[in-house]
Structure formats: C-alpha cells, structure tokens
Design an enzyme around this catalytic site. Structure first.
Site, PDB file in Angstrom:
ATOM      1  N   GLN A  15       0.845  -1.771  -0.190  1.00 13.07           N
ATOM      2  CA  GLN A  15       0.172  -0.402   0.363  1.00 13.07           C
ATOM      3  C   GLN A  15       1.146   1.245   0.049  1.00 13.07           C
ATOM      4  O   GLN A  15       0.497   2.643  -0.874  1.00 13.07           O
ATOM      5  CB  GLN A  15      -0.850   0.159   1.198  1.00 13.07           C
ATOM      6  CG  GLN A  15      -0.479  -0.090   3.076  1.00 13.07           C
ATOM      7  CD  GLN A  15      -1.706   0.178   3.235  1.00 13.07           C
ATOM      8  OE1 GLN A  15      -2.529   1.247   3.412  1.00 13.07           O
ATOM      9  NE2 GLN A  15      -1.011   0.382   4.511  1.00 13.07           N
ATOM     10  N   ARG A  99       9.422 -10.008  19.592  1.00 17.57           N
ATOM     11  CA  ARG A  99       9.334  -8.912  18.472  1.00 17.57           C
ATOM     12  C   ARG A  99      11.111  -9.872  18.098  1.00 17.57           C
ATOM     13  O   ARG A  99      11.794  -9.326  17.079  1.00 17.57           O
ATOM     14  CB  ARG A  99       9.881  -7.778  19.547  1.00 17.57           C
ATOM     15  CG  ARG A  99      10.147  -6.750  19.393  1.00 17.57           C
ATOM     16  CD  ARG A  99      11.012  -6.021  19.770  1.00 17.57           C
ATOM     17  NE  ARG A  99      12.201  -6.165  20.151  1.00 17.57           N
ATOM     18  CZ  ARG A  99      12.667  -5.373  21.359  1.00 17.57           C
ATOM     19  NH1 ARG A  99      12.646  -3.814  21.057  1.00 17.57           N
ATOM     20  NH2 ARG A  99      13.778  -5.492  22.137  1.00 17.57           N
ATOM     21  N   ASP A 160       7.914  10.424  10.935  1.00 19.00           N
ATOM     22  CA  ASP A 160       7.311  11.249  12.339  1.00 19.00           C
ATOM     23  C   ASP A 160       7.591  12.974  12.469  1.00 19.00           C
ATOM     24  O   ASP A 160       7.017  13.141  13.092  1.00 19.00           O
ATOM     25  CB  ASP A 160       8.451  10.454  13.663  1.00 19.00           C
ATOM     26  CG  ASP A 160       7.885   9.032  13.383  1.00 19.00           C
ATOM     27  OD1 ASP A 160       6.725   7.753  13.910  1.00 19.00           O
ATOM     28  OD2 ASP A 160      10.069   8.068  12.737  1.00 19.00           O
ATOM     29  N   HIS A 188      12.509   4.504  14.556  1.00 24.65           N
ATOM     30  CA  HIS A 188      11.054   4.178  14.598  1.00 24.65           C
ATOM     31  C   HIS A 188      10.818   3.782  14.897  1.00 24.65           C
ATOM     32  O   HIS A 188       9.553   2.449  14.619  1.00 24.65           O
ATOM     33  CB  HIS A 188      10.942   4.520  12.892  1.00 24.65           C
ATOM     34  CG  HIS A 188       9.764   4.262  12.192  1.00 24.65           C
ATOM     35  ND1 HIS A 188       8.603   5.386  12.551  1.00 24.65           N
ATOM     36  CD2 HIS A 188       8.985   3.026  11.898  1.00 24.65           C
ATOM     37  CE1 HIS A 188       7.772   4.755  12.090  1.00 24.65           C
ATOM     38  NE2 HIS A 188       8.244   3.562  11.863  1.00 24.65           N
TER      39      HIS A 188
END
Ligand code: NAX
Length: 334
Positions: A15, A99, A160, A188
């Site tokens: 996208q 993670r 950001d 980030h």
C-alpha cells in the site's frame, strides 16, 4: 538529464508503494526534467498484484517514466544498476509473534537484500529503508552491503518529523511552512523522541517553543505520546497502517537528500549511521537532526545542547536500539 535515474522499489505491490509510485513517476520527487526507470520487487505470491500496478503505471502515461516498468521477484534483477533504492518490503508482525522472531525474520530479508545490492547496485546508490523495524533493518543491510558507503544507507524518520511539524502548526494555529526545525531522535518506534526544543516559527523564537506548547509536563503527557503513538492511531482508524503520509515522507526524504533542504539552516530528521554525536554508539542507525546539501550529502547537526529532559528520552530510545542491534548481530555473526 539524458540518462534515466534507475529507482528500485521493494514491497512494490503493497500500500505505501501504491501512493509512492505516482509521486516518483510524476516528477514530484526528482523534478520535472528527470526521466526515471522503475524496477519493482515483491514476493512471488504478489506477482499478479504487482503486474496490475505496472498496468496502472502504463495507463498513467507519465511523460518522465521509461517503459517497460520492470517487475520481478528476484532481488538481483530489481537492484541491477540502481541509483536509488527504496526498501518498503519487510515481514509484518503477526499476532503472537515475539519481537525477536520479527527481528530474525527481517534480519534474513535484509541480509539477502544487502548482499544483492552489493552484487548489482551502483556503488554510489542511495538507499532508504522503510520496512519495519526500519532502523535495525537498515543496520543489518549495511553489514552486508559493503560496496555502498555506509552514509548512503538511511531509513525513514521523516513521517514522524512531518507528524510533529504538523501538530505544532495546528497547536499554534500557524502555517505548516512556518514551523521549522522540529527533530525526531532515535528509533522509529514508540520510544522515539519528538523534540521541539529547537523549533521556531516567525512568532515564537528558538528557545521558547517548549513553553509555547504548554511547558514540559504538557509535552510529556500530551505532545510526545501523541507523536509516538500516531502510527497506532491511524492503524486503529483505517485498519491499515499509514500509507499516503508515509509515501509523502519518503518523497520529502529523497528530495531533500538529493537536492538539499530548502534553506541552509533547515533541520530535517533522518535515520543515519551515528558518527558518535551525542554519545550515540558509532554506526548505530539512529534518527538525528541533519542538514542536507545538494548532491546527496547530509551532515548530522552535532552541536545542539541537550538538557536533562531531552537526555532521558534519548537514553530510552538508545537502549531499545542497542538491544535490537544485539538481536540482529546474532544473525550477522552466524
Ligand atoms: P504492505 O503489507 O501493504 O506491503 C508490503 C509489501 O512488501 C507486500 O506486498 C509484501 O508482499 C512485500 N514484501 C514482503 N517481504 C518482501 C521481500 N522479502 N521482498 C520484497 N517484497 C516483500 O505494507 P505497507 O503498508 O506498504 O508498509 C511497508 C512497510 O513500511 C511495513 O514494514 C511498515 O511497517 C513500514 N512502515 C514504516 C514507516 C516508517 O516511518 N519507517 C511508516 C509507514 C509504515 O508503517
């Protein structure tokens, strides 16, 4: 220029790419004179979508776009001769995934793509990593892509940065173009530090911005968490992560990097390898305040005074990045 700029984009069926490719093809990023050649990569399962994207690029009849648009699932084909490399593709975090699994999965992708760039990209290619975890993916890539100068491998903090700039403008009822020198520091991720200490507008001089936004307790309880969690907010609302704004930010990052920031003193935020400034480990991929000069050069602004309030945030995001790098390092040394 006679020669078409070769731009490789991975995750090109996704996208963000759907919003970014028109910006590249229309001249918004590299200028209205610069022909470009697109080389698109995605996984084999996305081949039909990718082909559809190519059909739409053809149907756009963009005067600056060379044809045919190349699309492939082989990295060496997509990266061949690339001047600019935009790495959007990465393995998304699935429910229940830890993670470290995410880091391992992406470690492999960015190791392989680093090696492919090393084989076939231009030696002075300019690379931007967007796929998350962006800082650490960029770090892994740079370990395996030794042909390209380390400072040519960057990652996206500009989204950001733009989010913070726009929030400050809205809070002060100023024009976005009047807000200068906000900074994003670090990862980030939700530990990033959105910093307004050196920001200014025509009305609010440098040094007064923290007070103008309500003081440090207001920053800590409202402004900083809003930016840290903005991505999650968009995801909850759209049921899809930021894409239009991410594509805009990638364009801003690339344009400033290639052509220089609008004025000499303008600060933008880029994730780049640390040069040791502010006590950040040399080589760690960290979002810094930078100034860009024409010709693909940037400089980390290294002489800002950091007070205790800011230092605390910078230490938190630094600790997170060190631990991510440690996980990634395990893979590199395997
Ligand atoms: P999508 O899931 O829409 O698209 C990702 C595409 O990458 C898919 O088509 C997928 O098939 C492809 N892909 C996966 N592995 C690949 C590989 N090894 N080689 C080539 N292609 C591969 O994600 P989209 O919304 O476009 O976001 C792309 C990435 O940007 C995600 O990792 C996302 O987390 C990250 N983001 C980073 C931001 C930043 O500021 N650094 C902000 C926006 C965005 O969230």
């Amino acid at each position: 220029p006679d020669r078409a700029l070769i731009v490789a984009v991975t995750g090109a069926a996704g996208q963000i790419a759907y919003s970014l490719l028109p910006l590249l093809a229309s001249g918004t990023v590299f200028g209205p004179q610069q022909r470009i050649k697109l080389q698109l990569l995605d996984v084999p399962a996305a081949e039909s979508v990718l082909k559809g994207v190519c059909c739409e690029l053809e149907d756009g009849a963009y005067p600056l776009l060379d044809h045919p648009v190349l699309y492939t699932s082989v990295a060496d084909e997509a990266f061949a001769g690339a001047d600019i490399v935009v790495l959007l593709g990465s393995f998304p975090r699935k429910p229940g995934m830890e993670r470290k699994d995410l880091l391992a999965k992406n470690g492999t992708i960015f190791r392989d793509q680093g090696q492919a760039l090393n084989r076939v990209a231009k030696a002075d290619a300019h690379v931007i990593v967007v796929g998350n975890p962006a800082n650490t993916n960029a770090w892994t890539l740079s370990q395996f892509c030794t042909k390209i100068p380390k400072e040519h491998i960057t990652a996206l903090a500009r989204l950001d940065h733009n989010r913070l700039k726009s929030l400050v403008a809205r809070k002060l009822d100023s024009a976005v173009s009047d807000v200068h020198n906000v900074i994003i520091w670090g990862n980030h991720s939700a530990t990033q530090y959105p910093d307004v200490t050196y920001a200014y507008t025509p009305q609010i001089v440098q040094g007064k911005m923290r007070a103008a936004l309500g003081g440090d307790s207001q920053l800590a309880s409202e402004v900083i968490p809003l930016i840290q969690k903005r991505g999650a907010e968009v995801l909850a609302l759209r049921k899809l992560s930021s894409a239009m704004s991410a594509a805009k930010a990638i364009g801003d990052h690339l344009r400033d990097w290639m052509f220089g920031t609008q004025t000499e003193n303008e600060i933008v935020s880029m994730i780049v390898p640390s040069d040791g400034s502010y006590g950040i480990d040399k080589g760690l991929m960290f979002a810094f305040p930078v100034q860009c000069h024409r010709g693909g050069k940037y400089r980390i602004v290294s002489d800002l005074r950091i007070d205790d309030f800011s230092r605390k945030y910078i230490e938190t995001t630094l600790a997170e990045l060190r631990s991510e790098r440690e996980e990634a390092m395990r893979l590199v040394s395997k």
